[in-house]
Design a protein around this motif. Structure first.
Motif, PDB file in Angstrom:
ATOM      1  N   ALA A  65       0.825  -1.210   0.000  1.00 11.16           N
ATOM      2  CA  ALA A  65       0.000   0.000   0.000  1.00 11.16           C
ATOM      3  C   ALA A  65       0.860   1.260   0.000  1.00 11.16           C
ATOM      4  CB  ALA A  65      -0.922  -0.016   1.218  1.00 11.16           C
ATOM      5  N   ARG A  66       2.038   1.144   0.584  1.00 13.59           N
ATOM      6  CA  ARG A  66       2.960   2.282   0.652  1.00 13.59           C
ATOM      7  C   ARG A  66       3.344   2.787  -0.741  1.00 13.59           C
ATOM      8  NH1 ARG A  66       9.102   1.960   3.177  1.00 13.59           N
ATOM      9  NH2 ARG A  66       9.267   4.135   3.910  1.00 13.59           N
ATOM     10  N   GLU A  71       0.970   6.405   2.528  1.00 11.63           N
ATOM     11  CA  GLU A  71       1.595   7.413   3.389  1.00 11.63           C
ATOM     12  C   GLU A  71       1.022   8.796   3.138  1.00 11.63           C
ATOM     13  OE1 GLU A  71       6.089   6.518   4.509  1.00 11.63           O
ATOM     14  OE2 GLU A  71       5.780   6.190   2.377  1.00 11.63           O
ATOM     15  N   ALA A  72       0.836   9.151   1.858  1.00 13.79           N
ATOM     16  CA  ALA A  72       0.346  10.495   1.520  1.00 13.79           C
ATOM     17  C   ALA A  72      -1.084  10.702   2.004  1.00 13.79           C
ATOM     18  CB  ALA A  72       0.432  10.708   0.011  1.00 13.79           C
ATOM     19  N   ASP A  73      -1.967   9.711   1.787  1.00 12.25           N
ATOM     20  CA  ASP A  73      -3.373   9.861   2.171  1.00 12.25           C
ATOM     21  C   ASP A  73      -3.553   9.949   3.680  1.00 12.25           C
ATOM     22  OD1 ASP A  73      -3.948   9.775  -0.480  1.00 12.25           O
ATOM     23  OD2 ASP A  73      -4.950   7.823  -0.461  1.00 12.25           O
ATOM     24  N   LEU A  74      -2.720   9.256   4.431  1.00 15.57           N
ATOM     25  CA  LEU A  74      -2.806   9.304   5.889  1.00 15.57           C
ATOM     26  C   LEU A  74      -1.934  10.398   6.478  1.00 15.57           C
ATOM     27  CD1 LEU A  74      -2.851   5.505   6.903  1.00 15.57           C
ATOM     28  CD2 LEU A  74      -4.752   7.035   6.411  1.00 15.57           C
ATOM     29  N   LYS A  75      -1.255  11.140   5.590  1.00 14.85           N
ATOM     30  CA  LYS A  75      -0.383  12.265   5.996  1.00 14.85           C
ATOM     31  C   LYS A  75       0.681  11.816   7.004  1.00 14.85           C
ATOM     32  CE  LYS A  75      -4.062  15.688   5.220  1.00 14.85           C
ATOM     33  NZ  LYS A  75      -5.009  14.705   4.662  1.00 14.85           N
ATOM     34  N   LEU A  76       1.318  10.676   6.689  1.00 15.63           N
ATOM     35  CA  LEU A  76       2.376  10.169   7.558  1.00 15.63           C
ATOM     36  C   LEU A  76       3.660  10.936   7.334  1.00 15.63           C
ATOM     37  CD1 LEU A  76       1.823   6.298   7.202  1.00 15.63           C
ATOM     38  CD2 LEU A  76       0.748   7.898   8.808  1.00 15.63           C
ATOM     39  N   LYS A  77       4.426  11.090   8.385  1.00 19.43           N
ATOM     40  CA  LYS A  77       5.705  11.797   8.268  1.00 19.43           C
ATOM     41  C   LYS A  77       6.738  11.135   9.180  1.00 19.43           C
ATOM     42  CE  LYS A  77       4.125  15.305  11.602  1.00 19.43           C
ATOM     43  NZ  LYS A  77       2.783  14.759  11.777  1.00 19.43           N
ATOM     44  N   GLY A  78       8.016  11.383   8.870  1.00 20.80           N
ATOM     45  CA  GLY A  78       9.100  10.846   9.695  1.00 20.80           C
ATOM     46  C   GLY A  78       9.059   9.328   9.793  1.00 20.80           C
ATOM     47  N   GLN A  79       9.117   8.851  11.018  1.00 21.60           N
ATOM     48  CA  GLN A  79       9.147   7.411  11.287  1.00 21.60           C
ATOM     49  C   GLN A  79       7.747   6.825  11.536  1.00 21.60           C
ATOM     50  OE1 GLN A  79      11.813   5.240  11.312  1.00 21.60           O
ATOM     51  NE2 GLN A  79      12.997   6.907  10.435  1.00 21.60           N
ATOM     52  N   GLU A  80       6.696   7.545  11.164  1.00 24.31           N
ATOM     53  CA  GLU A  80       5.342   7.070  11.465  1.00 24.31           C
ATOM     54  C   GLU A  80       4.995   5.781  10.719  1.00 24.31           C
ATOM     55  OE1 GLU A  80       3.050  11.160  12.863  1.00 24.31           O
ATOM     56  OE2 GLU A  80       2.718  10.394  10.827  1.00 24.31           O
ATOM     57  N   VAL A 134      -3.399   7.965  13.729  1.00 24.22           N
ATOM     58  CA  VAL A 134      -3.934   7.347  14.951  1.00 24.22           C
ATOM     59  C   VAL A 134      -4.877   6.194  14.611  1.00 24.22           C
ATOM     60  CG1 VAL A 134      -5.336   7.719  17.015  1.00 24.22           C
ATOM     61  CG2 VAL A 134      -3.680   9.451  16.305  1.00 24.22           C
ATOM     62  N   GLY A 135      -5.747   6.396  13.628  1.00 24.39           N
ATOM     63  CA  GLY A 135      -6.671   5.335  13.229  1.00 24.39           C
ATOM     64  C   GLY A 135      -5.931   4.108  12.722  1.00 24.39           C
ATOM     65  N   ALA A 136      -4.929   4.331  11.874  1.00 25.76           N
ATOM     66  CA  ALA A 136      -4.139   3.218  11.347  1.00 25.76           C
ATOM     67  C   ALA A 136      -3.348   2.542  12.461  1.00 25.76           C
ATOM     68  CB  ALA A 136      -3.193   3.718  10.253  1.00 25.76           C
ATOM     69  N   LEU A 137      -2.864   3.335  13.409  1.00 22.17           N
ATOM     70  CA  LEU A 137      -2.090   2.799  14.533  1.00 22.17           C
ATOM     71  C   LEU A 137      -2.945   1.836  15.367  1.00 22.17           C
ATOM     72  CD1 LEU A 137       0.807   3.301  15.835  1.00 22.17           C
ATOM     73  CD2 LEU A 137      -0.413   4.722  17.499  1.00 22.17           C
ATOM     74  N   LEU A 138      -4.189   2.218  15.625  1.00 18.60           N
ATOM     75  CA  LEU A 138      -5.079   1.374  16.428  1.00 18.60           C
ATOM     76  C   LEU A 138      -5.417   0.069  15.711  1.00 18.60           C
ATOM     77  CD1 LEU A 138      -7.509   4.078  17.874  1.00 18.60           C
ATOM     78  CD2 LEU A 138      -5.805   2.760  19.134  1.00 18.60           C
ATOM     79  N   THR A 139      -5.725   0.152  14.407  1.00 16.14           N
ATOM     80  CA  THR A 139      -6.064  -1.070  13.679  1.00 16.14           C
ATOM     81  C   THR A 139      -4.859  -1.997  13.581  1.00 16.14           C
ATOM     82  OG1 THR A 139      -5.628  -0.002  11.536  1.00 16.14           O
ATOM     83  CG2 THR A 139      -7.903  -0.002  12.323  1.00 16.14           C
ATOM     84  N   ARG A 140      -3.675  -1.446  13.397  1.00 17.37           N
ATOM     85  CA  ARG A 140      -2.478  -2.276  13.305  1.00 17.37           C
ATOM     86  C   ARG A 140      -2.166  -2.954  14.646  1.00 17.37           C
ATOM     87  NH1 ARG A 140      -0.091  -4.047   8.810  1.00 17.37           N
ATOM     88  NH2 ARG A 140       1.949  -3.894   9.800  1.00 17.37           N
ATOM     89  N   PHE A 141      -2.367  -2.217  15.751  1.00 19.40           N
ATOM     90  CA  PHE A 141      -2.111  -2.810  17.071  1.00 19.40           C
ATOM     91  C   PHE A 141      -3.037  -3.990  17.320  1.00 19.40           C
ATOM     92  CE2 PHE A 141      -3.393  -3.156  21.535  1.00 19.40           C
ATOM     93  CZ  PHE A 141      -2.173  -3.469  22.113  1.00 19.40           C
ATOM     94  N   PHE A 142      -4.328  -3.788  17.086  1.00 23.79           N
ATOM     95  CA  PHE A 142      -5.285  -4.861  17.360  1.00 23.79           C
ATOM     96  C   PHE A 142      -5.185  -5.994  16.339  1.00 23.79           C
ATOM     97  CE2 PHE A 142      -7.331  -1.448  19.842  1.00 23.79           C
ATOM     98  CZ  PHE A 142      -7.421  -2.110  21.058  1.00 23.79           C
TER      99      PHE A 142
END
Length: 478
Positions: A65-66, A71-80, A134-142
């Motif tokens: 997906a990357r 990354e662009a759609d979720l506005k990820l930056k740095g090490q996110e 944050v949304g992606a972080l939660l789904t990835r954790f669970f």
């Protein structure tokens, strides 16, 4: 547990199995029955390969997906992005030991594992509707939290049905699911990302999560009716087949699973106080860091200079090659009853691949290096068989040991998520240097572990001589 007490436990019941063939009508009828039993179990276990393919696809689809706007759609930056990869393994680590303890207690993998599949497939679908970090972080954790149930649970299920000289090949066939997922997943991702962009107003990478998550849910429902439970409670066995399945496990180490009545807490204590568990944990973790290229394989393939679609397609051949090598190496390891040299030989070839990649930017040479890196999974698979061989009984301890070692090793995936930052590309010299170091350290730990097992086997020899036991009992596979 001391060598003497462990040997006493393994010697228990050996006198009862001397005439084991008579119960089944003699040697030849037993062999026919055993072939039929193994065929039935193998056929049903084969669905776990598909489950593991889906398990890994749902885990690693962020890498594909990357390449198409994730990354662009979720506005990820740095090490996110690296954090999204690593957070999955936090949940994965937390859940493995409790999950395997629960599986050993409930005794119904045919229900438990598919139920976990349905949940993680749903979470994968939900990843496609996230709009921020944050949304992606939660789904990835669970996702990691629920996916944790499958692999250690599958290893434990295999160890309940197969003898130690059968486990290597079966473990390889199972783990080939994860390797095939890298090839098949890349091909599937290529088709979805190139053909679904803009459909119903959704980005292609969102469709990737929708489709692959839905596929997981569909196969989970099928798995409920296919997967076996444990030998003592699997319903589709005849009485004679059940007796033979239990007897095979009893003969393998001198005492059967069903005779082991230790509680779950006892199994946990036996595992965490066994130095062998921690020794293997560190060796596996070190190699997991070396295999961290797996999650970034599309990125490494892209350094060859081709477009996105071609880069994804080029991911498939190295992992198909790894499947072939894994099947051969595991079968040969079972056949000759040896683990260590099969493991380190594969690791050494992987190191050669890292050295080639670090030495040149030549397209052909770097692509060859990807093949050598990928085949190092063959040794990794044999390592898992070595783990199962090292902790035969009691089952409560084996369940925890398999989960604990695998869970601890996921710390390597957490660290590995930060081994391939974009600023280090396209050469990734530092990344490859880290992989060389960690793979070399794993080889060193494996050698030391082998020496330790040799000393334990010698102690078992002396113990049997002192007790004048004529029939040779359990020995650790080297």
């Amino acid at each position: 547990m001391s060598v003497h007490s462990e040997n006493d436990n393994l010697e228990k019941g050996r006198d009862d199995v001397d005439d084991s063939d008579a119960e089944f009508g003699g040697t030849e009828p037993r062999q026919k029955l055993e072939r039929r039993l193994l065929w039935k179990v193998d056929a049903r276990m084969s669905i776990m390969v598909i489950i593991y393919i889906l398990n890994y696809i749902d885990r690693n689809n962020a890498g594909a997906a990357r390449l198409r706007g994730f990354e662009a759609d979720l506005k990820l930056k740095g090490q996110e992005f690296a954090t999204l990869l690593s957070i999955l393994y936090v949940g994965y680590i937390i859940m493995q030991i409790p999950s395997n303890m629960f599986l050993n207690w409930i005794g119904r993998p045919s229900l438990y594992l598919p139920a976990c599949m349905i949940v993680w497939g749903t979470i994968s679908v939900l990843t496609g509707i996230t709009h921020n970090f944050v949304g992606a972080l939660l789904t990835r954790f669970f996702l990691g939290f629920v996916e944790a149930a499958f692999f250690p649970g599958a290893l434990f299920l295999l160890s309940k049905w197969y003898k130690k000289n059968e486990l290597g090949l079966r473990t390889a066939i199972l783990y080939c699911g994860s390797i095939i997922s890298n090839a098949f997943g890349a091909l599937m991702a290529s088709g979805i990302l190139s053909g679904m962009d803009g459909k119903l107003g959704r980005a292609a990478w969102r469709w990737l999560f929708y489709i692959e998550g839905a596929l997981t849910i569909a196969f989970a429902i099928l798995a409920i009716f296919v997967l076996p439970d444990f030998p003592a409670n699997t319903r589709w066995l005849t009485a004679e087949e059940r007796a033979l399945a239990l007897r095979r496990m009893e003969e393998d180490v001198g005492v059967g699973d069903e005779e082991q009545t230790e509680g779950q807490g006892s199994g946990l204590w036996l595992a965490i106080t066994d130095i062998k568990v921690w020794w293997l944990s560190f060796a596996l973790t070190s190699q997991v860091v070396a295999l961290s290229f797996n999650a970034f394989f599309p990125t490494l393939s892209a350094t060859l200079g081709f477009n996105t679609t071609v880069s994804l397609l080029l991911c498939a051949p190295p992992f198909l090659f790894a499947v072939i090598v894994s099947a051969f190496l595991s079968h040969h390891s079972d056949k000759v009853g040896e683990r260590f040299y099969h493991i380190v030989g594969s690791y050494a070839l992987g190191i050669v691949g890292f050295v080639i990649a670090i030495s040149t930017m030549n397209t052909a040479a770097r692509y060859v290096s990807l093949f050598l890196m990928a085949q190092s999974y063959a040794g990794f698979i044999v390592f898992y068989a070595w783990i199962s061989n090292t902790f035969p009984r009691p089952p409560s301890k084996r369940a925890v040991a398999l989960a604990l070692i695998n869970a601890f090793s996921q710390l390597g995936n957490v660290a590995g998520s930060y081994v391939w930052p974009k600023p280090w590309g396209p050469t990734y010299h530092n990344s490859y240097a880290i992989c060389i170091s960690t793979s070399g350290f794993s080889i060193l730990l494996c050698w030391a572990f082998r020496q330790h097992l040799i000393s334990l086997n010698r102690a078992l020899d002396r113990d049997e001589e002192e007790k004048r036991i004529k029939v040779k009992g359990f020995r650790y596979m080297l």
